[in-house]
Design a protein around this motif. Structure first.
Motif, PDB file in Angstrom:
ATOM      1  N   ARG A  22       0.866  -0.936   0.098  1.00 34.79           N
ATOM      2  CA  ARG A  22       0.094   0.083   0.166  1.00 34.79           C
ATOM      3  C   ARG A  22       0.960   1.048   0.064  1.00 34.79           C
ATOM      4  O   ARG A  22       0.441   2.133  -0.804  1.00 34.79           O
ATOM      5  CB  ARG A  22      -0.966   0.003   1.223  1.00 34.79           C
ATOM      6  N   SER A  23       1.803   1.447   0.680  1.00 33.55           N
ATOM      7  CA  SER A  23       2.780   2.525   0.932  1.00 33.55           C
ATOM      8  C   SER A  23       3.542   2.620  -0.543  1.00 33.55           C
ATOM      9  O   SER A  23       3.658   3.728  -1.097  1.00 33.55           O
ATOM     10  CB  SER A  23       3.901   2.251   1.810  1.00 33.55           C
ATOM     11  N   CYS A  25       2.436   1.666  -3.518  1.00 34.80           N
ATOM     12  CA  CYS A  25       1.578   2.242  -4.553  1.00 34.80           C
ATOM     13  C   CYS A  25       1.360   3.756  -4.474  1.00 34.80           C
ATOM     14  O   CYS A  25       1.231   4.209  -5.259  1.00 34.80           O
ATOM     15  CB  CYS A  25       0.220   1.363  -4.220  1.00 34.80           C
ATOM     16  N   THR A  32       1.157  -0.204  -9.843  1.00 31.39           N
ATOM     17  CA  THR A  32       1.131  -1.342  -9.054  1.00 31.39           C
ATOM     18  C   THR A  32       2.370  -2.562  -9.384  1.00 31.39           C
ATOM     19  O   THR A  32       2.689  -3.076  -8.621  1.00 31.39           O
ATOM     20  CB  THR A  32      -0.284  -2.230  -9.302  1.00 31.39           C
ATOM     21  N   ARG A 102      -9.679   8.347  -4.678  1.00 31.44           N
ATOM     22  CA  ARG A 102      -8.575   7.334  -4.668  1.00 31.44           C
ATOM     23  C   ARG A 102      -7.726   7.851  -5.995  1.00 31.44           C
ATOM     24  O   ARG A 102      -6.576   8.166  -5.968  1.00 31.44           O
ATOM     25  CB  ARG A 102      -8.747   6.035  -4.427  1.00 31.44           C
ATOM     26  N   TRP A 125       0.561   9.284   5.223  1.00 28.65           N
ATOM     27  CA  TRP A 125      -0.004   8.022   5.351  1.00 28.65           C
ATOM     28  C   TRP A 125       0.725   6.895   6.346  1.00 28.65           C
ATOM     29  O   TRP A 125      -0.322   6.307   6.829  1.00 28.65           O
ATOM     30  CB  TRP A 125       0.331   7.551   3.900  1.00 28.65           C
TER      31      TRP A 125
END
Length: 169
Positions: A22-23, A25, A32, A102, A125
């Motif tokens: 996730r980080s 991305c 991805t 997003r 984040w």
């Protein structure tokens, strides 16, 4: 590496792969494939020094630092000639409003320089302090504060009122 250490590393890698991805991305602006490469590179580097990392006491934080350094190192290399596409592949989402938000945020992050993007991802984040972010990026705390202020201003310019429309749904 001994069998028991390898088992511990495997458990660590399985537990941290999702958060690292996730980080990654966010750092890559939604690419991805590049994010997967960064996670694999990070875990490979962690494996090579696993004995020393476990003595530090916080392997998860160390992994995040390695991830950011891998990202910045890749961006510095001149051989990184691949360019990401402007569009992401179609994906099925449960909430189209959330998807639009997003995508808007990822597009805005993609518009930031790599170091500014790294500061934003680590500070907001990953919820790291200014000092932790400075340590991870090998810069001063003042540089982190300056970069985050300027990066947030750029994000506000890029997003304008469109972010309000997306969050009001």
């Amino acid at each position: 590496m001994r069998q028991s250490e390898e088992g511990v590393f495997r458990e660590f890698a399985e537990a941290r792969m999702g958060p690292l991805f996730r980080s990654a991305c966010l750092l890559t602006g939604g690419d991805t494939h590049f994010a997967e490469d960064l996670v694999q590179d990070t875990l490979g580097r962690m494996y090579a020094v696993w004995g020393r990392v476990t003595r530090l006491g916080n392997p998860a934080a160390y992994a995040q630092t390695v991830l950011v350094r891998c990202y910045l190192g890749h961006r510095r290399r001149r051989s990184a000639g691949e360019r990401p596409s402007d569009t992401l592949p179609d994906r099925a989402d449960r909430d189209p409003g959330d998807s639009a938000l997003r995508m808007t945020l990822l597009d805005a992050l993609r518009g930031l320089p790599p170091k500014d993007r790294a500061v934003i991802v680590l500070r907001y984040w990953e919820d790291r302090s200014v000092t932790e972010t400075a340590d991870a990026l090998h810069v001063s705390s003042a540089a982190v504060r300056t970069r985050s202020t300027r990066a947030l201003a750029r994000l506000r310019e890029q997003l304008g009122s469109s972010i309000g429309e997306l969050t009001a749904r």
